[in-house]
Motif scaffolding. Structure first.
Motif, PDB file in Angstrom:
ATOM      1  N   GLU A 172       0.843  -1.183   0.000  1.00 43.41           N
ATOM      2  CA  GLU A 172       0.000   0.000   0.000  1.00 43.41           C
ATOM      3  C   GLU A 172       0.880   1.234   0.000  1.00 43.41           C
ATOM      4  O   GLU A 172       1.905   1.270   0.690  1.00 43.41           O
ATOM      5  N   LEU A 173       0.480   2.227  -0.781  1.00 42.40           N
ATOM      6  CA  LEU A 173       1.200   3.497  -0.814  1.00 42.40           C
ATOM      7  C   LEU A 173       0.203   4.633  -0.929  1.00 42.40           C
ATOM      8  O   LEU A 173      -0.823   4.500  -1.610  1.00 42.40           O
TER       9      LEU A 173
ATOM     10  N   LYS B 141      -9.689   5.909   1.481  1.00 43.20           N
ATOM     11  CA  LYS B 141      -9.365   7.206   2.100  1.00 43.20           C
ATOM     12  C   LYS B 141      -9.241   7.035   3.603  1.00 43.20           C
ATOM     13  O   LYS B 141     -10.058   6.361   4.230  1.00 43.20           O
ATOM     14  N   GLU B 142      -8.179   7.620   4.139  1.00 38.04           N
ATOM     15  CA  GLU B 142      -7.986   7.702   5.587  1.00 38.04           C
ATOM     16  C   GLU B 142      -7.665   9.153   5.893  1.00 38.04           C
ATOM     17  O   GLU B 142      -6.576   9.615   5.576  1.00 38.04           O
ATOM     18  N   ALA B 143      -8.617   9.832   6.465  1.00 32.44           N
ATOM     19  CA  ALA B 143      -8.513  11.278   6.718  1.00 32.44           C
ATOM     20  C   ALA B 143      -8.243  11.981   5.389  1.00 32.44           C
ATOM     21  O   ALA B 143      -9.046  11.871   4.471  1.00 32.44           O
TER      22      ALA B 143
ATOM     23  N   ILE C  78      -4.947   6.064  -0.110  1.00 24.38           N
ATOM     24  CA  ILE C  78      -4.015   4.936  -0.057  1.00 24.38           C
ATOM     25  C   ILE C  78      -4.368   3.953  -1.153  1.00 24.38           C
ATOM     26  O   ILE C  78      -5.516   3.501  -1.261  1.00 24.38           O
ATOM     27  N   TYR C  79      -3.365   3.619  -1.958  1.00 26.44           N
ATOM     28  CA  TYR C  79      -3.571   2.742  -3.118  1.00 26.44           C
ATOM     29  C   TYR C  79      -2.972   1.361  -2.867  1.00 26.44           C
ATOM     30  O   TYR C  79      -1.909   1.223  -2.273  1.00 26.44           O
ATOM     31  N   SER C  80      -3.679   0.358  -3.355  1.00 33.68           N
ATOM     32  CA  SER C  80      -3.203  -1.032  -3.324  1.00 33.68           C
ATOM     33  C   SER C  80      -3.672  -1.706  -4.608  1.00 33.68           C
ATOM     34  O   SER C  80      -4.494  -1.161  -5.354  1.00 33.68           O
ATOM     35  N   LEU C  81      -3.129  -2.894  -4.862  1.00 35.77           N
ATOM     36  CA  LEU C  81      -3.532  -3.629  -6.071  1.00 35.77           C
ATOM     37  C   LEU C  81      -4.989  -4.053  -5.976  1.00 35.77           C
ATOM     38  O   LEU C  81      -5.476  -4.388  -4.903  1.00 35.77           O
TER      39      LEU C  81
END
Length: 107
Positions: A24-25, A58-60, A64-67
């Motif tokens: 995650e990035l 979304k966190e705040a 955050i992206y993941s596959l």
């Protein structure tokens, strides 16, 4: 946009590889790896998300992206179909070559 069209771009392929390696990035962490503007990276992320190659939560204020396995699975299924078709063609060719070899052996 389909998954293959999305991956036709070098930057988008690099983004997918980067996310795959890291799990995650955030969009900021992704942007730091490229010499282009954040809005340009955001456009690439949007395309990858629409193609179901990346998913975003979304966190705040963070994105955050993941596959996204659904896009990856779609590509894998297509590749397996092509591989199976190709193997069938090679099997037919092998049978034909064995038949010719057998016929020549009779001469």
């Amino acid at each position: 946009m389909n998954t293959f069209a999305a991956l036709a771009d070098d930057t988008r392929r690099e983004i997918v590889t980067l996310v795959a390696k890291n799990g995650e990035l955030t969009s900021t962490e992704i942007s730091r790896n490229f010499k282009m503007s954040s809005p340009a990276i955001s456009q690439h992320l949007k395309v990858l998300k629409e193609a179901k190659l990346l998913q975003m939560k979304k966190e705040a204020q963070k994105r955050i992206y993941s596959l996204d396995s659904s896009g990856i699975n779609e590509m894998e299924d297509w590749l397996l179909d092509i591989k199976n078709l190709w193997n069938k063609r090679l099997d037919k060719l092998e049978k034909y070559l064995l038949k010719i070899k057998k016929e020549k052996g009779r001469d």
